[in-house]
Design a protein around this motif. Structure first.
Motif, mmCIF file in Angstrom:
data_model
loop_
_atom_site.group_PDB
_atom_site.id
_atom_site.type_symbol
_atom_site.label_atom_id
_atom_site.label_comp_id
_atom_site.label_asym_id
_atom_site.label_seq_id
_atom_site.Cartn_x
_atom_site.Cartn_y
_atom_site.Cartn_z
ATOM 1 N N SER A 136 0.843 -1.187 0.000
ATOM 2 C CA SER A 136 0.000 0.000 0.000
ATOM 3 C C SER A 136 0.882 1.242 0.000
ATOM 4 N N ARG A 137 0.260 2.395 -0.221
ATOM 5 C CA ARG A 137 1.051 3.623 -0.368
ATOM 6 C C ARG A 137 0.355 4.824 0.251
ATOM 7 N N ILE A 138 1.183 5.755 0.707
ATOM 8 C CA ILE A 138 0.720 7.060 1.177
ATOM 9 C C ILE A 138 1.419 8.114 0.332
ATOM 10 N N VAL A 139 0.638 8.983 -0.288
ATOM 11 C CA VAL A 139 1.198 10.043 -1.139
ATOM 12 C C VAL A 139 0.815 11.393 -0.553
ATOM 13 N N ASN A 140 1.817 12.220 -0.302
ATOM 14 C CA ASN A 140 1.608 13.552 0.252
ATOM 15 C C ASN A 140 1.861 14.610 -0.816
ATOM 16 N N ASN A 179 5.433 18.702 4.805
ATOM 17 C CA ASN A 179 4.973 17.554 4.019
ATOM 18 C C ASN A 179 6.149 16.697 3.555
ATOM 19 N N VAL A 180 7.219 17.344 3.100
ATOM 20 C CA VAL A 180 8.388 16.611 2.609
ATOM 21 C C VAL A 180 9.091 15.897 3.761
ATOM 22 N N LEU A 181 9.260 16.597 4.870
ATOM 23 C CA LEU A 181 9.919 16.003 6.034
ATOM 24 C C LEU A 181 9.104 14.836 6.596
ATOM 25 N N PHE A 182 7.793 14.995 6.615
ATOM 26 C CA PHE A 182 6.909 13.924 7.085
ATOM 27 C C PHE A 182 7.059 12.676 6.222
ATOM 28 N N SER A 183 7.079 12.850 4.912
ATOM 29 C CA SER A 183 7.227 11.714 3.998
ATOM 30 C C SER A 183 8.541 10.981 4.249
ATOM 31 N N LYS A 184 9.590 11.749 4.447
ATOM 32 C CA LYS A 184 10.919 11.165 4.682
ATOM 33 C C LYS A 184 10.941 10.343 5.971
ATOM 34 N N GLU A 185 10.449 10.931 7.053
ATOM 35 C CA GLU A 185 10.481 10.241 8.341
ATOM 36 C C GLU A 185 9.508 9.063 8.365
ATOM 37 N N LEU A 186 8.359 9.222 7.727
ATOM 38 C CA LEU A 186 7.391 8.130 7.653
ATOM 39 C C LEU A 186 7.982 6.948 6.899
ATOM 40 N N ALA A 187 8.678 7.215 5.810
ATOM 41 C CA ALA A 187 9.308 6.136 5.039
ATOM 42 C C ALA A 187 10.333 5.397 5.886
ATOM 43 N N ARG A 188 11.096 6.127 6.667
ATOM 44 C CA ARG A 188 12.093 5.501 7.532
ATOM 45 C C ARG A 188 11.433 4.562 8.534
ATOM 46 N N ARG A 189 10.335 5.012 9.122
ATOM 47 C CA ARG A 189 9.651 4.220 10.138
ATOM 48 C C ARG A 189 8.883 3.036 9.547
ATOM 49 N N LEU A 190 8.529 3.127 8.258
ATOM 50 C CA LEU A 190 7.744 2.068 7.620
ATOM 51 C C LEU A 190 8.597 1.082 6.828
ATOM 52 N N GLU A 191 9.898 1.229 6.887
ATOM 53 C CA GLU A 191 10.775 0.357 6.110
ATOM 54 C C GLU A 191 10.507 -1.111 6.451
ATOM 55 N N GLY A 192 10.293 -1.909 5.425
ATOM 56 C CA GLY A 192 10.042 -3.329 5.604
ATOM 57 C C GLY A 192 8.596 -3.698 5.882
ATOM 58 N N SER A 193 7.703 -2.698 5.955
ATOM 59 C CA SER A 193 6.301 -2.950 6.295
ATOM 60 C C SER A 193 5.433 -3.269 5.085
ATOM 61 N N GLY A 194 5.948 -2.982 3.888
ATOM 62 C CA GLY A 194 5.138 -3.125 2.683
ATOM 63 C C GLY A 194 4.387 -1.857 2.324
ATOM 64 N N VAL A 195 4.539 -0.826 3.160
ATOM 65 C CA VAL A 195 3.917 0.478 2.883
ATOM 66 C C VAL A 195 5.010 1.437 2.437
ATOM 67 N N THR A 196 4.816 2.058 1.295
ATOM 68 C CA THR A 196 5.760 3.060 0.823
ATOM 69 C C THR A 196 5.075 4.422 0.785
ATOM 70 N N THR A 197 5.880 5.470 0.837
ATOM 71 C CA THR A 197 5.323 6.819 0.871
ATOM 72 C C THR A 197 6.127 7.739 -0.038
ATOM 73 N N TYR A 198 5.438 8.695 -0.628
ATOM 74 C CA TYR A 198 6.059 9.593 -1.590
ATOM 75 C C TYR A 198 5.504 11.002 -1.386
ATOM 76 N N CYS A 199 6.303 11.981 -1.761
ATOM 77 C CA CYS A 199 5.880 13.376 -1.693
ATOM 78 C C CYS A 199 5.977 13.961 -3.089
ATOM 79 N N VAL A 200 4.962 14.726 -3.501
ATOM 80 C CA VAL A 200 4.937 15.192 -4.886
ATOM 81 C C VAL A 200 4.720 16.705 -4.974
#
Length: 295
Positions: A136-140, A179-200
Motif C-alpha cells: 500500500s502507499r501514502i502520497v503527500n 509535508n516533505v519532512l513527514f514523507s521522509k520520516e514516515l518512510a524511515r519508520r515504515l521500512e520493511g512494512s510493505g507500505v511506501t510513501t512519496y511526496c509530490v
C-alpha cells in the motif's frame, strides 16, 4: 493501463482541483474511492461528477475538516468501521492562506494545521489498516515552494510573547516543507512494512485554491487577476497536475524510492532543509504532541 479493481483509496480534498482529477482517474480504473472534504454540498456535487465522468458508482463522501482534530478522528473512525482495506491514502487537500489571526480551536496556525497536522493525524490513525492492506502507499502533495523556507524559519518553540502556539509552524511554505519532512520520516519508520510513501510537487496549477487565497487575503482585485493570468500563462491544468500523484500511487518501479520527492513523474531534489533527518525527527515528535498521539 493499471487496474485498481478491489483497491480502496482515500483522497482528501477529492471534491475539487487535482484531487478531483485524481479521484476520477482512480474510479475509472475500478477503485473504490472515498473523498474527504468539509463542505457536504460541494462534496455531493463532486461525487456525482466523478461518478458520471468515470462511469463508476463506487465513489463516496465522508465529511472531513482537517483543521478540526475531532473531525479527523471521526472520519478515521468511520473509515475503519466500514472499510476492510485501505490501499492508498492521498493527502491532497490544502489551503494557501487563511484570514490573519485565524487559528484552530487548539490554537494552531490554520494553514499549517490543515496542510500538515491534519494529514499527519489522519495518516497515523489509519496506518494500521494501511499496513494490513500492504502493499500500500501514502502520497503527500507538497509544493516546490518548500524550497523558499530558510534555515531557522521552521522552529519548534511552543509559545511566543504574543501567546501564539508553535509560532514557527505556520503558513504555506513551511507547511509544504513539513509535508516533505513527514514523507521522509514516515518512510524511515515504515521500512520493511510493505507500505511506501512519496511526496509530490504537482506543478504550477491554476486550481480552486486561488479562490480561498482571494477570500483570505482580500488583495486588490487587479493584483488578484494579474496573479491568475500569470498562472494561466505558465501553469498546467488540473488534470495534468494530478499525473505525478497518480504516478507515485501506481508505478511499480519506484518502491525502492520510498520517502523521496517527485516532480513531473520523476525523482527531484528537495531543498537542503528537506534532507535534514534531525529536523524530520523533531517535526515528527512535535506533530505527535500537537495531535495528542503517543510518541
Amino acid at each position: 493501463m493499471t487496474s485498481l479493481h478491489g483497491k480502496t483509496t482515500i483522497i482528501t480534498g477529492g471534491n475539487a482541483g487535482i484531487g478531483k482529477e485524481t479521484a476520477i482517474d482512480f474510479a475509472r480504473r475500478g477503485a473504490r474511492v472515498i473523498i474527504g472534504c468539509r463542505n457536504p454540498k460541494k462534496a455531493t456535487e463532486a461525487v456525482k461528477e466523478i461518478q458520471r465522468r468515470s462511469g463508476s458508482s463506487n465513489v463516496i463522501f465522508i465529511p472531513l475538516e482537517l483543521s478540526d482534530q475531532d473531525s479527523v478522528r471521526k472520519f478515521a473512525e468511520t473509515v475503519l468501521k466500514q472499510e476492510s482495506r485501505i490501499h492508498y491514502l492521498i493527502n491532497n487537500a490544502g489551503i494557501g492562506k487563511a484570514a490573519k489571526g485565524h487559528r484552530t480551536k487548539e490554537g494552531y496556525n490554520m494553514v499549517f494545521a490543515v496542510n500538515h497536522f491534519g494529514h499527519f493525524l489522519l495518516s497515523m490513525l489509519l496506518l494500521d489498516k494501511i499496513k494490513d492492506s500492504a502493499p500500500s502507499r501514502i502520497v503527500n502533495v507538497s509544493s516546490n515552494r518548500h524550497r523558499l523556507v530558510k534555515p531557522g524559519d521552521l522552529y519548534f518553540s511552543q509559545k511566543d510573547e504574543e501567546g501564539r502556539i508553535y509560532p514557527g509552524l505556520r503558513e504555506y511554505n513551511r507547511s509544504k516543507l513539513a509535508n516533505v519532512l513527514f514523507s521522509k520520516e514516515l518512510a524511515r519508520r515504515l521500512e520493511g512494512s510493505g507500505v511506501t510513501t512519496y511526496c509530490v510537487h504537482p506543478g504550477i496549477i491554476l486550481s480552486s485554491m486561488f479562490a480561498t487565497y482571494r477570500e483570505a487575503t482580500r488583495i486588490p482585485i487587479i493584483l488578484y487577476w494579474k496573479l491568475i493570468i500569470r498562472y494561466w500563462l505558465v501553469g498546467s491544468n488540473e488534470r495534468a497536475g494530478a499525473q505525478t500523484t497518480i504516478y507515485c500511487t501506481l508505478e511499480e518501479s519506484i518502491t525502492h524510492l520510498s520517502g523521496r520527492y517527485f516532480d513531473n513523474c520523476r525523482v527531484a531534489k528537495e531543498s537542503e532543509l528537506a534532507r535534514d533527518d534531525g529536523l524530520a525527527k523533531k517535526l515528527w515528535d512535535v506533530s505527535c504532541q500537537a495531535t495528542g498521539l503517543c510518541l
